[in-house]
Design an enzyme around this catalytic site. Structure first.
Site, PDB file in Angstrom:
ATOM      1  N   LYS A  84       0.730  -1.125  -0.112  1.00  0.00           N
ATOM      2  CA  LYS A  84       0.029  -0.039   0.144  1.00  0.00           C
ATOM      3  C   LYS A  84       0.771   1.404   0.023  1.00  0.00           C
ATOM      4  O   LYS A  84       0.426   2.375   0.064  1.00  0.00           O
ATOM      5  CB  LYS A  84      -0.921  -0.052   1.107  1.00  0.00           C
ATOM      6  CG  LYS A  84      -0.351  -0.026   2.486  1.00  0.00           C
ATOM      7  CD  LYS A  84      -0.883   0.474   3.755  1.00  0.00           C
ATOM      8  CE  LYS A  84      -0.296   0.508   5.011  1.00  0.00           C
ATOM      9  NZ  LYS A  84      -0.961   0.654   6.114  1.00  0.00           N
ATOM     10  N   SER A 124      -9.832   1.784  -2.635  1.00  0.00           N
ATOM     11  CA  SER A 124      -9.353   3.235  -2.129  1.00  0.00           C
ATOM     12  C   SER A 124      -9.930   4.358  -2.785  1.00  0.00           C
ATOM     13  O   SER A 124     -10.175   4.273  -4.089  1.00  0.00           O
ATOM     14  CB  SER A 124      -7.690   3.297  -2.147  1.00  0.00           C
ATOM     15  OG  SER A 124      -7.323   4.698  -1.955  1.00  0.00           O
ATOM     16  N   THR A 126      -8.422   6.481  -3.904  1.00  0.00           N
ATOM     17  CA  THR A 126      -7.516   7.058  -4.992  1.00  0.00           C
ATOM     18  C   THR A 126      -7.840   6.639  -6.407  1.00  0.00           C
ATOM     19  O   THR A 126      -7.681   7.142  -7.387  1.00  0.00           O
ATOM     20  CB  THR A 126      -6.114   6.322  -4.589  1.00  0.00           C
ATOM     21  OG1 THR A 126      -5.092   7.145  -5.673  1.00  0.00           O
ATOM     22  CG2 THR A 126      -6.238   4.867  -4.761  1.00  0.00           C
ATOM     23  N   TYR A 149       0.304   2.087  -7.280  1.00  0.00           N
ATOM     24  CA  TYR A 149      -0.435   1.632  -6.376  1.00  0.00           C
ATOM     25  C   TYR A 149      -2.042   1.751  -6.431  1.00  0.00           C
ATOM     26  O   TYR A 149      -2.644   0.847  -6.689  1.00  0.00           O
ATOM     27  CB  TYR A 149      -0.300   2.259  -4.919  1.00  0.00           C
ATOM     28  CG  TYR A 149      -1.388   2.039  -3.815  1.00  0.00           C
ATOM     29  CD1 TYR A 149      -1.708   0.632  -3.233  1.00  0.00           C
ATOM     30  CD2 TYR A 149      -2.327   3.157  -3.326  1.00  0.00           C
ATOM     31  CE1 TYR A 149      -2.295   0.439  -2.293  1.00  0.00           C
ATOM     32  CE2 TYR A 149      -3.105   2.759  -2.457  1.00  0.00           C
ATOM     33  CZ  TYR A 149      -3.507   1.484  -2.035  1.00  0.00           C
ATOM     34  OH  TYR A 149      -4.408   1.459  -1.082  1.00  0.00           O
ATOM     35  N   LYS A 153      -5.393  -0.699  -7.583  1.00  0.00           N
ATOM     36  CA  LYS A 153      -6.850  -0.732  -7.308  1.00  0.00           C
ATOM     37  C   LYS A 153      -7.889  -0.772  -8.307  1.00  0.00           C
ATOM     38  O   LYS A 153      -8.711  -1.208  -8.297  1.00  0.00           O
ATOM     39  CB  LYS A 153      -7.096   0.524  -6.025  1.00  0.00           C
ATOM     40  CG  LYS A 153      -6.184   0.330  -4.901  1.00  0.00           C
ATOM     41  CD  LYS A 153      -6.619  -1.018  -4.061  1.00  0.00           C
ATOM     42  CE  LYS A 153      -5.529  -1.350  -2.719  1.00  0.00           C
ATOM     43  NZ  LYS A 153      -6.114  -2.368  -2.122  1.00  0.00           N
TER      44      LYS A 153
HETATM   45  P1  NAD Z   1      -1.373  -3.527   6.123  1.00  0.00           P
HETATM   46  O1  NAD Z   1       0.135  -3.431   5.344  1.00  0.00           O
HETATM   47  O2  NAD Z   1      -1.228  -3.254   7.576  1.00  0.00           O
HETATM   48  O3  NAD Z   1      -2.041  -4.717   5.885  1.00  0.00           O
HETATM   49  C1  NAD Z   1      -1.758  -5.374   4.813  1.00  0.00           C
HETATM   50  C2  NAD Z   1      -1.449  -6.905   5.263  1.00  0.00           C
HETATM   51  O4  NAD Z   1      -1.307  -7.735   4.173  1.00  0.00           O
HETATM   52  C3  NAD Z   1      -0.273  -7.198   6.040  1.00  0.00           C
HETATM   53  O5  NAD Z   1      -0.251  -7.650   7.259  1.00  0.00           O
HETATM   54  C4  NAD Z   1       0.710  -7.761   5.105  1.00  0.00           C
HETATM   55  O6  NAD Z   1       1.739  -8.416   5.793  1.00  0.00           O
HETATM   56  C5  NAD Z   1      -0.301  -8.790   4.390  1.00  0.00           C
HETATM   57  N1  NAD Z   1       0.224  -8.812   3.163  1.00  0.00           N
HETATM   58  C6  NAD Z   1       0.582  -8.208   2.000  1.00  0.00           C
HETATM   59  N2  NAD Z   1       0.841  -9.079   0.880  1.00  0.00           N
HETATM   60  C7  NAD Z   1       0.596 -10.115   1.082  1.00  0.00           C
HETATM   61  C8  NAD Z   1       0.485 -11.480   0.545  1.00  0.00           C
HETATM   62  N3  NAD Z   1       0.872 -11.440  -0.768  1.00  0.00           N
HETATM   63  N4  NAD Z   1       0.052 -12.528   1.080  1.00  0.00           N
HETATM   64  C9  NAD Z   1      -0.226 -12.519   2.415  1.00  0.00           C
HETATM   65  N5  NAD Z   1      -0.283 -11.385   3.074  1.00  0.00           N
HETATM   66  C10 NAD Z   1      -0.044 -10.188   2.549  1.00  0.00           C
HETATM   67  O7  NAD Z   1      -2.287  -2.424   5.446  1.00  0.00           O
HETATM   68  P2  NAD Z   1      -3.509  -1.722   5.753  1.00  0.00           P
HETATM   69  O8  NAD Z   1      -3.590  -0.374   5.981  1.00  0.00           O
HETATM   70  O9  NAD Z   1      -4.316  -2.667   6.674  1.00  0.00           O
HETATM   71  O10 NAD Z   1      -4.276  -1.895   4.279  1.00  0.00           O
HETATM   72  C11 NAD Z   1      -5.349  -3.111   4.179  1.00  0.00           C
HETATM   73  C12 NAD Z   1      -5.813  -2.997   2.677  1.00  0.00           C
HETATM   74  O11 NAD Z   1      -6.718  -1.686   2.607  1.00  0.00           O
HETATM   75  C13 NAD Z   1      -4.835  -2.886   1.581  1.00  0.00           C
HETATM   76  O12 NAD Z   1      -5.216  -3.474   0.618  1.00  0.00           O
HETATM   77  C14 NAD Z   1      -4.737  -1.510   1.426  1.00  0.00           C
HETATM   78  O13 NAD Z   1      -4.233  -1.095   0.078  1.00  0.00           O
HETATM   79  C15 NAD Z   1      -6.088  -1.060   1.426  1.00  0.00           C
HETATM   80  N6  NAD Z   1      -6.297   0.504   1.746  1.00  0.00           N
HETATM   81  C16 NAD Z   1      -5.422   1.015   2.886  1.00  0.00           C
HETATM   82  C17 NAD Z   1      -5.683   2.269   3.272  1.00  0.00           C
HETATM   83  C18 NAD Z   1      -4.708   2.761   4.565  1.00  0.00           C
HETATM   84  O14 NAD Z   1      -4.433   4.384   4.371  1.00  0.00           O
HETATM   85  N7  NAD Z   1      -4.344   2.237   5.406  1.00  0.00           N
HETATM   86  C19 NAD Z   1      -6.445   3.186   2.416  1.00  0.00           C
HETATM   87  C20 NAD Z   1      -7.100   2.994   1.210  1.00  0.00           C
HETATM   88  C21 NAD Z   1      -6.678   1.545   1.043  1.00  0.00           C
END
Ligand code: NAD
Ligand code: UDP
Length: 331
Positions: A84, A124, A126, A149, A153
């Site tokens: 992300k 997102s 975005t 990124y 999405k």
């Molecule tokens: P995060 O990085 O804390 O959590 C993502 C988790 O996925 C992590 O624990 C990571 O270890 C795991 N991961 C990554 N690739 C993997 C794979 N190939 N196999 C298994 N596990 C995998 O991120 P978050 O903030 O909790 O975001 C979760 C989702 O929400 C993501 O898809 C992100 O793009 C989306 N998102 C987040 C935000 C934000 O600001 N945090 C905003 C919009 C969208």
């Protein structure tokens, strides 16, 4: 009902697992721990008093997915796993397409194989790109991606819509998050990125802890009330609750898309000043140039989620700032 949560030890995933358990769902987590740690599983148990099953595996690993679907009768998937970091995605676009897009393809193929057709997907704001308005509603078409990124999405959203057209027994909900911040009220789980944070709240947390000297505020000449950028910050627990509502609403009439935000925009200075006030801590900051690619101001139109999901964010920025610090100060 058994819910597979991909990325369930991550920031938003872990808070959603807590809400799922509170709502009596059985939870299975798959996470490769690329951006989280295994003790989050124990922390979830500490908060809820219940165990969830954890598989340390990558969603691109078909054998691992096979094993999980064989060993558990998965009814639905909430799909968080992915990379992300916007800046990193510019430097490593292939890694981002591989993990986010290929990972989602592998997951969907396995779901099809085991006739599991329900998915809630983390998207997102975005995906809106740079529309002419500040208040984003779901009728605005997906825009042009501003970074790799965002492109992943957009591709995944389109892929899910294509999949539904090919097989209308799929039940899919796409959730477009605005700016998640805050932490569980217990202070046990929250956001703890590795290295120097890119996002505003984790950066403020590190300045508050004395781990970073000062916050750089990107731009002071935007056309906003105080010249700093405006975003829609949403408490991660409210966001997690939105996933339960989306899960309950799933059906195969169409692919559902919802904004999850509060509907209110706050500036960078609003967030800094509120953090200082509620936590009684000074945050040192300076103004620097705008960050390339940043928009001046946007926030969610949340009326669709309110009307169709019966969901509305309840926590304001004071609680977001209080809970963020309550978590960060104990790390
Ligand atoms: P995060 O990085 O804390 O959590 C993502 C988790 O996925 C992590 O624990 C990571 O270890 C795991 N991961 C990554 N690739 C993997 C794979 N190939 N196999 C298994 N596990 C995998 O991120 P978050 O903030 O909790 O975001 C979760 C989702 O929400 C993501 O898809 C992100 O793009 C989306 N998102 C987040 C935000 C934000 O600001 N945090 C905003 C919009 C969208
Ligand atoms: N921001 C900032 N300094 C930082 C990080 C972010 O001034 O160190 C600003 C950024 O310009 C934007 C807002 O804070 O106006 C939210 O940025 P963030 O990276 O948290 O989320 P984004 O909205 O970019 O996804």
């Amino acid at each position: 009902m058994v819910i597979l949560v991909t990325g369930g030890t991550g920031y938003i995933g872990s808070h959603t697992v807590v809400e799922l358990i509170k709502n009596n769902y059985d939870v299975v987590i798959i996470d490769n721990l690329s951006n989280s740690s295994k003790d989050v599983v124990n922390k979830i148990e500490k908060i809820t008093g219940s165990k969830c099953k954890f598989y340390e595996a990558d969603i691109r690993d078909e054998n691992a997915l096979d094993k999980i679907f064989k060993e558990n009768k998965i009814d639905a998937v909430i799909h968080f796993a992915g990379y992300k970091a916007v800046g990193e995605s510019v430097k490593k676009p292939l890694d981002y397409y591989d993990n986010n897009v290929v990972g989602t393809i592998k997951l969907l193929e396995t779901m099809k194989k085991y006739n599991c057709k329900k998915m809630v997907f983390s998207s997102s704001a975005t995906v809106y790109g740079n529309p002419k308005v500040h208040k984003f509603d779901e009728t605005i078409e997906r825009g042009k991606a501003v970074n790799p990124y965002g492109a992943t999405k957009i591709v995944i959203e389109e892929m899910l819509e294509n999949l539904y057209v090919s097989d209308d027994t799929f039940e899919i909900s796409i959730l477009r998050y605005f700016n998640p911040v805050g932490a569980h009220e217990s202070g046990i789980i929250g956001e703890n990125p590795n290295g120097v944070p890119n996002n505003l709240m984790p950066y403020i947390q590190k300045v508050a802890k004395g781990e970073l000297p000062e916050l750089s505020i990107f731009g002071s000449d935007y056309n906003t009330k105080d010249g700093t950028g405006v975003r829609d910050y949403i408490h991660v627990v409210d966001l997690a609750k939105g996933h339960i509502k989306a899960l309950e609403k799933l059906d195969n009439k169409k692919v559902y898309t919802y904004n999850l935000g509060t509907g209110k925009g706050y500036s960078v200075l609003d967030l800094v000043k509120t953090f200082e006030k509620v936590n009684n801590i000074k945050i040192k900051y300076k103004f620097v140039d705008r960050r390339p690619g940043d928009l001046d101001c946007y926030y969610a139109d949340t009326s669709k989620a309110e009307k169709e999901l019966g969901w509305k964010a309840e926590k304001g920025i004071e609680e977001m700032c209080k809970d963020s610090w309550n978590f960060a100060k104990n790390m």
